[in-house]
Design a protein around this motif. Structure first.
Motif, PDB file in Angstrom:
ATOM      1  N   ALA A   1     126.058  15.625  60.746  1.00  0.00           N
ATOM      2  CA  ALA A   1     125.760  14.830  61.961  1.00  0.00           C
ATOM      3  C   ALA A   1     124.919  13.416  61.698  1.00  0.00           C
ATOM      4  CB  ALA A   1     124.932  15.702  62.930  1.00  0.00           C
ATOM      5  N   PRO A   2     124.061  13.341  60.878  1.00  0.00           N
ATOM      6  CA  PRO A   2     123.325  12.059  60.751  1.00  0.00           C
ATOM      7  C   PRO A   2     124.283  11.166  60.066  1.00  0.00           C
ATOM      8  CG  PRO A   2     121.793  13.823  59.788  1.00  0.00           C
ATOM      9  CD  PRO A   2     123.144  14.622  60.253  1.00  0.00           C
TER      10      PRO A   2
ATOM     11  N   GLN B   1     127.437  10.923  60.036  1.00  0.00           N
ATOM     12  CA  GLN B   1     128.606  10.568  61.200  1.00  0.00           C
ATOM     13  C   GLN B   1     127.942   9.847  62.412  1.00  0.00           C
ATOM     14  OE1 GLN B   1     132.003  10.929  61.012  1.00  0.00           O
ATOM     15  NE2 GLN B   1     131.429  11.518  59.132  1.00  0.00           N
ATOM     16  N   LYS B   2     126.648   9.981  62.586  1.00  0.00           N
ATOM     17  CA  LYS B   2     126.072   9.110  63.442  1.00  0.00           C
ATOM     18  C   LYS B   2     126.044   7.488  63.082  1.00  0.00           C
ATOM     19  CE  LYS B   2     121.949   8.396  66.333  1.00  0.00           C
ATOM     20  NZ  LYS B   2     120.803   8.932  66.435  1.00  0.00           N
ATOM     21  N   GLN B   3     125.888   7.372  61.678  1.00  0.00           N
ATOM     22  CA  GLN B   3     125.644   6.046  61.178  1.00  0.00           C
ATOM     23  C   GLN B   3     127.071   5.505  61.057  1.00  0.00           C
ATOM     24  OE1 GLN B   3     123.218   4.278  60.596  1.00  0.00           O
ATOM     25  NE2 GLN B   3     122.042   5.757  61.594  1.00  0.00           N
TER      26      GLN B   3
ATOM     27  N   ALA C   1     129.453   6.082  63.008  1.00  0.00           N
ATOM     28  CA  ALA C   1     129.739   5.620  64.436  1.00  0.00           C
ATOM     29  C   ALA C   1     129.204   4.133  64.762  1.00  0.00           C
ATOM     30  CB  ALA C   1     129.600   6.818  65.362  1.00  0.00           C
TER      31      ALA C   1
END
Length: 116
Positions: A39-40, A42-44, A46
């Motif tokens: 998740a971290p 993939q957040k970056q 995005a």
């Protein structure tokens, strides 16, 4: 000197990697896949995509528009219009403006590009 240390590191990595074999490669591949899908990360990703869309896209669009304008100006400057052509109609070819034989020069890039 920095280049030499890079080459030494590269050689050491190759030797150690060759010794580890395919099993270690698969282990590294699995772990890196898990990290990429976390998740971290993939957040970056995005955030980076949105930044590219909002900040880089307009700059690229302006660059492309400027290049297209410069190219069209160069083409217009190099274009020669035969004296027989008036208002897009060539009197010597029955009105077909794309027939380049009437008054066209072989060294004219526009005429050679539009010749049928």
């Amino acid at each position: 000197m920095p280049r030499m240390s890079f080459l030494v590191g590269l050689a050491a990595g190759y030797v150690l990697g060759a010794r580890a074999g395919k099993q270690r490669y698969e282990q590294i591949k699995t772990v890196s896949g898990k990290v990429w899908q976390s998740a971290p990360v993939q957040k970056q990703v995005a955030v980076a995509k949105e930044s590219a869309r909002t900040k880089a896209a307009p700059v690229v669009a302006d660059f492309v528009a400027d290049a297209a304008k410069a190219t069209s100006e160069k083409l217009r400057a190099s274009r020669t219009v035969p004296s027989q052509v008036s208002a897009g109609r060539d009197r010597t070819t029955g009105g077909d403006p794309w027939v380049a034989s009437a008054g066209a020069r072989d060294d004219d890039p526009w005429s050679s590009a539009t010749r049928r």
